[in-house]
Write a protein that holds these residues in place. Structure first.
Motif, PDB file in Angstrom:
ATOM      1  N   TRP A 113       0.827  -1.213   0.000  1.00 33.62           N
ATOM      2  CA  TRP A 113       0.000   0.000   0.000  1.00 33.62           C
ATOM      3  C   TRP A 113       0.859   1.259   0.000  1.00 33.62           C
ATOM      4  CZ3 TRP A 113      -4.817  -0.660  -1.259  1.00 33.62           C
ATOM      5  CH2 TRP A 113      -5.463  -1.878  -0.982  1.00 33.62           C
TER       6      TRP A 113
ATOM      7  N   THR B  67       1.076  -0.115  -4.828  1.00 36.18           N
ATOM      8  CA  THR B  67      -0.165   0.378  -5.434  1.00 36.18           C
ATOM      9  C   THR B  67       0.044   1.729  -6.109  1.00 36.18           C
ATOM     10  OG1 THR B  67      -0.793   1.369  -3.317  1.00 36.18           O
ATOM     11  CG2 THR B  67      -1.686  -0.813  -3.813  1.00 36.18           C
TER      12      THR B  67
ATOM     13  N   VAL C 163      -5.576  -6.965  -5.878  1.00 42.47           N
ATOM     14  CA  VAL C 163      -4.647  -5.830  -5.855  1.00 42.47           C
ATOM     15  C   VAL C 163      -3.229  -6.321  -6.113  1.00 42.47           C
ATOM     16  CG1 VAL C 163      -3.649  -3.999  -4.420  1.00 42.47           C
ATOM     17  CG2 VAL C 163      -6.104  -4.454  -4.338  1.00 42.47           C
TER      18      VAL C 163
ATOM     19  N   LYS D 295      -2.951  -7.219  -9.861  1.00 42.50           N
ATOM     20  CA  LYS D 295      -2.898  -6.048 -10.746  1.00 42.50           C
ATOM     21  C   LYS D 295      -1.616  -5.251 -10.545  1.00 42.50           C
ATOM     22  CE  LYS D 295      -7.919  -5.606 -11.075  1.00 42.50           C
ATOM     23  NZ  LYS D 295      -9.115  -4.843 -10.614  1.00 42.50           N
TER      24      LYS D 295
ATOM     25  N   ARG E  55      -6.048   3.339  -0.427  1.00 40.13           N
ATOM     26  CA  ARG E  55      -6.845   2.230   0.089  1.00 40.13           C
ATOM     27  C   ARG E  55      -8.331   2.602   0.095  1.00 40.13           C
ATOM     28  NH1 ARG E  55      -4.995  -1.789   3.933  1.00 40.13           N
ATOM     29  NH2 ARG E  55      -3.543  -0.311   4.851  1.00 40.13           N
TER      30      ARG E  55
ATOM     31  N   TYR F 199      -9.760   2.005  -3.250  1.00 44.94           N
ATOM     32  CA  TYR F 199     -10.011   0.575  -3.454  1.00 44.94           C
ATOM     33  C   TYR F 199     -11.322   0.161  -2.800  1.00 44.94           C
ATOM     34  CZ  TYR F 199      -9.686  -4.439  -2.558  1.00 44.94           C
ATOM     35  OH  TYR F 199      -9.973  -5.784  -2.448  1.00 44.94           O
ATOM     36  N   HIS F 200     -11.590   0.629  -1.575  1.00 45.35           N
ATOM     37  CA  HIS F 200     -12.777   0.207  -0.846  1.00 45.35           C
ATOM     38  C   HIS F 200     -14.043   0.935  -1.334  1.00 45.35           C
ATOM     39  CE1 HIS F 200     -10.994  -2.530   2.002  1.00 45.35           C
ATOM     40  NE2 HIS F 200     -10.067  -1.646   2.348  1.00 45.35           N
TER      41      HIS F 200
ATOM     42  N   GLY G  29     -14.439   2.664  -4.382  1.00 51.13           N
ATOM     43  CA  GLY G  29     -14.699   2.497  -5.793  1.00 51.13           C
ATOM     44  C   GLY G  29     -15.108   3.787  -6.480  1.00 51.13           C
TER      45      GLY G  29
ATOM     46  N   VAL H  39      -6.066  -0.427  -8.171  1.00 52.17           N
ATOM     47  CA  VAL H  39      -7.090  -0.413  -7.110  1.00 52.17           C
ATOM     48  C   VAL H  39      -8.502  -0.511  -7.675  1.00 52.17           C
ATOM     49  CG1 VAL H  39      -5.690   0.758  -5.388  1.00 52.17           C
ATOM     50  CG2 VAL H  39      -6.958   2.123  -7.042  1.00 52.17           C
ATOM     51  N   GLY H  40      -8.613  -0.891  -8.960  1.00 54.29           N
ATOM     52  CA  GLY H  40      -9.914  -1.236  -9.524  1.00 54.29           C
ATOM     53  C   GLY H  40     -10.760  -0.086 -10.012  1.00 54.29           C
TER      54      GLY H  40
END
Length: 498
Positions: free
Chosen positions: A271, A275, A306, A309, A342, A345-346, A348, A449-450
């Motif tokens: 992290w 990332t 994660v 990726k 982070r 990531y959570h 979105g 992180v999507g």
């Protein structure tokens, strides 16, 4: 006859027998105590004129893992020269690079160093020996002599020797400065001890029922108290100006539509670095720049997608073999960007503004603008229509709210943002201070992180301690963390300034 408590008598005795100044740690060891256990007694002896206390700044040096490795296997320039001799003194750069076993970074640095020391000639893709290795031999001899002399921790007083500075610059040693307490017995104390005019007895400051019942008080000396002395009065204290400043900044950001978020101070390199697309060979990840935690702690959160990726994007962008083990190393965070990455990531996709104002840790050598533990104000603006102009506008607006004056911008480079920028404000005595670094998160970072390409993120990490120096009128970042009442009183009131 002068009566001293047993511990104070032992201190004078140790100093008299040594007949030379002793540092507090060694002195405590001689009397069977810890250094912190004798501080009060030293101060009482100083007040009575029996000892002198000097604060001396010393530098403590230890080898890094890299320094130990080079001591075992040889410096990169040594290994490169040895291979070049094996090839007859002439070779192509590509041929030499493939056969030395050095990393790309080590090879490039060694090549530059050999050229600077006049040991090789470079012509296009060809390398040849000059035949003059005098400067190189002197350089290697001095550097390896220093590395060989460091066993455990070595102390230096005053300015560091040139080879030590060179070893520090190359990340071969860790350097930390500490203040040592040097204690010297005065001539008066030595004379009293030598003629037997010093004696030891229990000094009684309070009588208990046990003392009275046992009669043990008869063998002691009562400490004198002057009850006519007025107790000094202190006005009611306010919060520390730096704390007030940080709270005010929080209020301003909330007023600008941001939400504060927090996270752990200890986390995985995943992290903190991976990332954010910081390659695993980047100098910022060395042990000279990061406090790694050497124990069996496990990362709190390492989602498989994660990790996958991160591996994919690192190998695609930087063309190297990404290591899962390196990403799982535990460290004290070096910035608060890991908090918001982070959160992305959570949470979105969406439209939101976040900030984190908290402590971060880096093994910097303390000076007026650097400290090993400091605060960072980091945040993001996330949405479909976010642009680089939003970031510049945010910096300008925050500077206006904090009355910092004009912000000067210049292009910058960070591995995880493109474009990137650095913003400067002017300190009346320290000159231009870089306080507003930021940029637009690269698409590769957002993919890790999507987050899809439909969304853009403006990210920034403000040197809030340096901003506080401007607002509070402080010349040294270390003053922000002081508990000295006089220094605190000398700071401006941030609320009045802002």
């Amino acid at each position: 006859m002068v009566v001293l408590p047993p511990l104070q008598y032992s201190i004078i005795k140790a100093l008299a027998e040594a007949n030379e100044p002793i540092d507090a740690d060694s002195l405590a060891s001689k009397v069977g105590k810890r250094a912190e256990d004798i501080m009060r007694d030293l101060e009482e002896l100083r007040a009575r004129g029996f000892v002198r206390i000097e604060h001396r700044l010393v530098t403590r040096v230890t080898l890094t893992n890299l320094g130990e490795e080079y001591l075992r296997s040889g410096l990169p320039e040594e290994r490169l020269m040895a291979r070049l001799r094996e090839l007859g003194g002439n070779a192509s750069i590509s041929e030499l690079n493939q056969s030395t076993g050095l990393s790309g970074e080590e090879f490039t640095a060694a090549l530059g160093r050999l050229r600077r020391l006049k040991a090789i000639n470079l012509s296009g893709n060809s390398i040849s020996l000059t035949g003059d290795e005098s400067e190189l031999r002197s350089y290697i001899s001095e550097l390896k002599a220093i590395l060989s002399s460091i066993r455990g921790e070595v102390e230096y007083t005053g300015e560091l020797p040139k080879p030590v500075e060179e070893a520090k610059r190359r990340g071969l040693i860790k350097v930390r400065q500490v203040r040592k307490l040097i204690v010297t017995a005065t001539q008066e104390a030595l004379n009293l001890y030598r003629v037997g005019e010093l004696t030891s007895a229990r000094v009684i400051t309070s009588l208990t029922s046990v003392d009275l019942a046992s009669g043990s008080w008869r063998g002691g000396v009562f400490k004198e108290f002057d009850l006519t002395v007025e107790v000094p009065l202190r006005p009611i204290r306010r919060k520390h100006p730096f704390t007030e400043f940080l709270n005010h900044v929080r209020d301003e950001l909330v007023a600008m539509g941001f939400e504060e978020v927090k996270d752990d101070h200890v986390d995985a390199a995943l992290w903190n670095f991976d990332t954010l697309l910081v390659p695993q060979y980047h100098p910022a990840r060395r042990e000279t720049d990061v406090f790694y935690v050497e124990n069996k702690l496990k990362p709190r959160e390492t989602p498989g997608e994660v990790m996958e990726k991160a591996s994919e994007q690192h190998e695609l962008v930087w063309s190297y073999k990404w290591s899962r083990d390196e990403a799982l190393r535990i460290l004290l965070r070096t910035h608060t960007t890991l908090v918001t990455i982070r959160q992305i990531y959570h949470r979105g996709p969406g439209e939101y503004r976040l900030f984190s104002l908290d402590r971060v840790y880096r093994p910097d050598t303390p000076d007026p603008t650097h400290f090993m533990e400091f605060h960072q104000l980091e945040g993001i603006i996330l949405g479909r229509g976010v642009t680089f102009r939003n970031l510049l506008g945010f910096f300008t607006e925050l500077a206006n709210r904090l009355r910092l004056g004009k912000v000067y911008f210049k292009p910058a480079y960070f591995p995880f943002t493109e474009p990137s920028v650095e913003g400067y404000v002017k300190h009346p005595r320290l000159g231009q201070l870089e306080v507003f670094p930021g940029g637009m998160f690269r698409p590769e970072v957002l993919r890790i992180v999507g987050l899809s390409n439909d969304y853009k993120v403006a990210a920034w990490g403000v040197g809030i301690d340096r901003l506080a120096m401007v607002v509070l009128g402080v010349d040294d970042i270390r003053t922000l963390y002081t508990n000295n009442v006089k220094e605190i009183d000398s700071m401006r009131n941030p609320i009045e300034v802002i």
